[in-house]
Motif scaffolding. Sequence first.
Motif, PDB file in Angstrom:
ATOM      1  N   UNK A  42       0.891  -1.153  -0.001  1.00  0.00           N
ATOM      2  CA  UNK A  42       0.034  -0.013   0.134  1.00  0.00           C
ATOM      3  C   UNK A  42       0.800   1.236  -0.037  1.00  0.00           C
ATOM      4  N   UNK A  43       0.421   2.078  -0.908  1.00  0.00           N
ATOM      5  CA  UNK A  43       1.492   3.449  -0.927  1.00  0.00           C
ATOM      6  C   UNK A  43       0.418   4.529  -0.679  1.00  0.00           C
ATOM      7  N   UNK A  44       1.148   5.674  -0.494  1.00  0.00           N
ATOM      8  CA  UNK A  44       0.368   6.802   0.017  1.00  0.00           C
ATOM      9  C   UNK A  44       1.276   7.870  -0.054  1.00  0.00           C
ATOM     10  N   UNK A  45       0.872   9.312  -0.294  1.00  0.00           N
ATOM     11  CA  UNK A  45       1.745  10.401  -0.387  1.00  0.00           C
ATOM     12  C   UNK A  45       1.931  10.997   1.314  1.00  0.00           C
ATOM     13  N   UNK A  46       3.271  11.400   1.529  1.00  0.00           N
ATOM     14  CA  UNK A  46       3.597  12.195   2.937  1.00  0.00           C
ATOM     15  C   UNK A  46       3.170  13.488   2.711  1.00  0.00           C
ATOM     16  N   UNK A  47       2.394  13.899   3.814  1.00  0.00           N
ATOM     17  CA  UNK A  47       2.068  15.184   4.129  1.00  0.00           C
ATOM     18  C   UNK A  47       3.201  15.833   4.971  1.00  0.00           C
ATOM     19  N   UNK A  48       3.581  17.051   4.834  1.00  0.00           N
ATOM     20  CA  UNK A  48       4.403  17.861   5.568  1.00  0.00           C
ATOM     21  C   UNK A  48       3.653  18.927   6.398  1.00  0.00           C
ATOM     22  N   UNK A  49       4.018  19.258   7.592  1.00  0.00           N
ATOM     23  CA  UNK A  49       3.331  20.199   8.574  1.00  0.00           C
ATOM     24  C   UNK A  49       3.475  19.915   9.760  1.00  0.00           C
TER      25      UNK A  49
END
Length: 213
Positions: free
Chosen positions: A143-150
């Motif tokens: 399973x892949x997902x984008x990383x969110x920065x904050x």
Amino acid sequence: MKKVIILAIASLIGGASYAQSTVKFGLKGGVSLPKYQFKQVDGKDPDTKTTTNFHVTGYADAPLSSMFSIQPGISLQGKGGKYIDNNNLQAEQNTLWIEVPVNFVAKLPLGTGKGTNLFLGAGPYAGFGISGENKLTTNNAETKSDISFGDDSGDNLKGTDFGVNFLGGFQMGSGFTLGAGYGMGLTDLRPGGSGGNGKQTNRVWSFSAGFLF
């Protein structure tokens, strides 16, 4: 992004203003072996494995004396880490950062050839996360997902990292360079500090080849 570019330009100009002779410019790139270091207040620190990534750095070499230089620059750095638990669950992160390093470098002449130096250096860096991917593998399913920065609770990683670089290698008389480095992140990358319990930081070994023009 505009702030990153302005900061990089300011670093390059600032380094040049200290120069006592001609400022040179260099480009280097190579393989990075990043991982995360976890420090837990309670319990055992989880151990992460390295991933394979890359880096590309442009920099100025502004001599302060015959043996010392300041090297501000701008760098594209691949980082991340991998964790495998006892049930063979594998979690991997690959991230991409823009970094602004300012290194102070000592050059020690070697008798092997005209202009050949051994160089050793260190200095601070500021990093800005621009993209990344989470990959979770279990029971042969991925399973892949984008990383969110904050810094919000729903984010994966903080978007700003500060740390220290250490570097060393050889500079040939022709300008060709071979080097290795170690990046030690000082910023807790967990958004909000996760309640202040423990710490997650970047650690990166890197190996490069380049040229100083």
